[in-house]
Write a protein that holds these residues in place. Sequence first.
Motif, mmCIF file in Angstrom:
data_model
loop_
_atom_site.group_PDB
_atom_site.id
_atom_site.type_symbol
_atom_site.label_atom_id
_atom_site.label_comp_id
_atom_site.label_asym_id
_atom_site.label_seq_id
_atom_site.Cartn_x
_atom_site.Cartn_y
_atom_site.Cartn_z
ATOM 1 N N UNK A 188 0.903 -1.157 -0.068
ATOM 2 C CA UNK A 188 0.116 0.017 0.063
ATOM 3 C C UNK A 188 0.859 1.309 -0.047
ATOM 4 N N UNK A 189 1.766 1.148 0.844
ATOM 5 C CA UNK A 189 2.841 2.341 0.754
ATOM 6 C C UNK A 189 3.734 2.083 -0.499
ATOM 7 N N UNK A 190 3.797 2.954 -1.359
ATOM 8 C CA UNK A 190 4.398 3.065 -2.350
ATOM 9 C C UNK A 190 5.877 4.005 -2.392
ATOM 10 N N UNK A 191 5.698 5.314 -2.975
ATOM 11 C CA UNK A 191 6.926 6.103 -2.801
ATOM 12 C C UNK A 191 7.214 6.611 -1.712
ATOM 13 N N UNK A 192 8.416 6.389 -1.082
ATOM 14 C CA UNK A 192 8.656 7.483 0.314
ATOM 15 C C UNK A 192 9.732 8.491 -0.070
#
Length: 237
Positions: free
Chosen positions: A117-121
């Motif tokens: 769910x978390x993609x680019x950080x």
Amino acid sequence: MAANEGVDAQINTAASIEYWNNVPATANGMLAMLGAYPWYTRIDLRGSRSFLARVRRLIPGCTTEGRLARAVDCGAGVGRVTEGFLGLVSEAVDAVEPVAKFTQVLQASALKREQKIIQDVYTMGLEDWQPDKAYDLVWIQFCLGHLKDQQLCELLQRCRAALTATGVIVVKENLSTHPQGQDMYDELDSSVTRTDDKFRALFDQAGLRLIASELQLGFPKTFKLLPVRFYALRKIN
Ligand SMILES: C[S@@+](CC[C@H](N)C(=O)[O-])C[C@H]1O[C@@H](n2cnc3c(N)ncnc32)[C@H](O)[C@@H]1O
């Protein structure tokens, strides 16, 4: 100079980062002393979910059921808001956060590695972030005090340009309770707590239209916490 101008000149980005580098990389750390109160984050996250549901009903053409396609968690810390709220209402969530030890937690999380769910950080301050995707929801919570007024306005202009046709920016921040209605500088983390009037003036300046605003209710009065307000903002057209 008007009484409420210039407080932001005291913001020192290096001092803020140093402060946050010394805070434990946990969800409790994100809320400073309030982290000691588990009810605080519960009330906060539940309030955000209900506010977003109401806002989606105000946007013509916006789905009111199901997940949004892409959100971004601005000033994400270790992902308290993404884990407890944004990851439940959006298929994909990007995160922007300048403190590397916090973004390492995001990178290592199950939400990134397993659930995807978390993609680019993005490990950077919001003042340097240039969105390069379209977002249905830009969520900015408890971090704008680290930006000077001009930086805040320019950030909002960039976010405005990154919204999808039904996209919305939500700002959720503490408000100043200064007796003369001024922004308040806090040297502990080198941040400014702004007045409601100041926020509204900056939203205007950024070319945004306020479509809904509410106080976060439900915090026990005995704790004398600063008021927390939501602002939902859209392009003027
Ligand atoms: C009070 S915590 C809130 C974290 C998260 N939004 C939450 O509600 O759990 C403030 C966050 O702002 C981050 N921060 C500090 N300076 C920043 C900047 N220039 N741009 C974006 N975030 C910043 C801190 O590192 C910290 O993670």
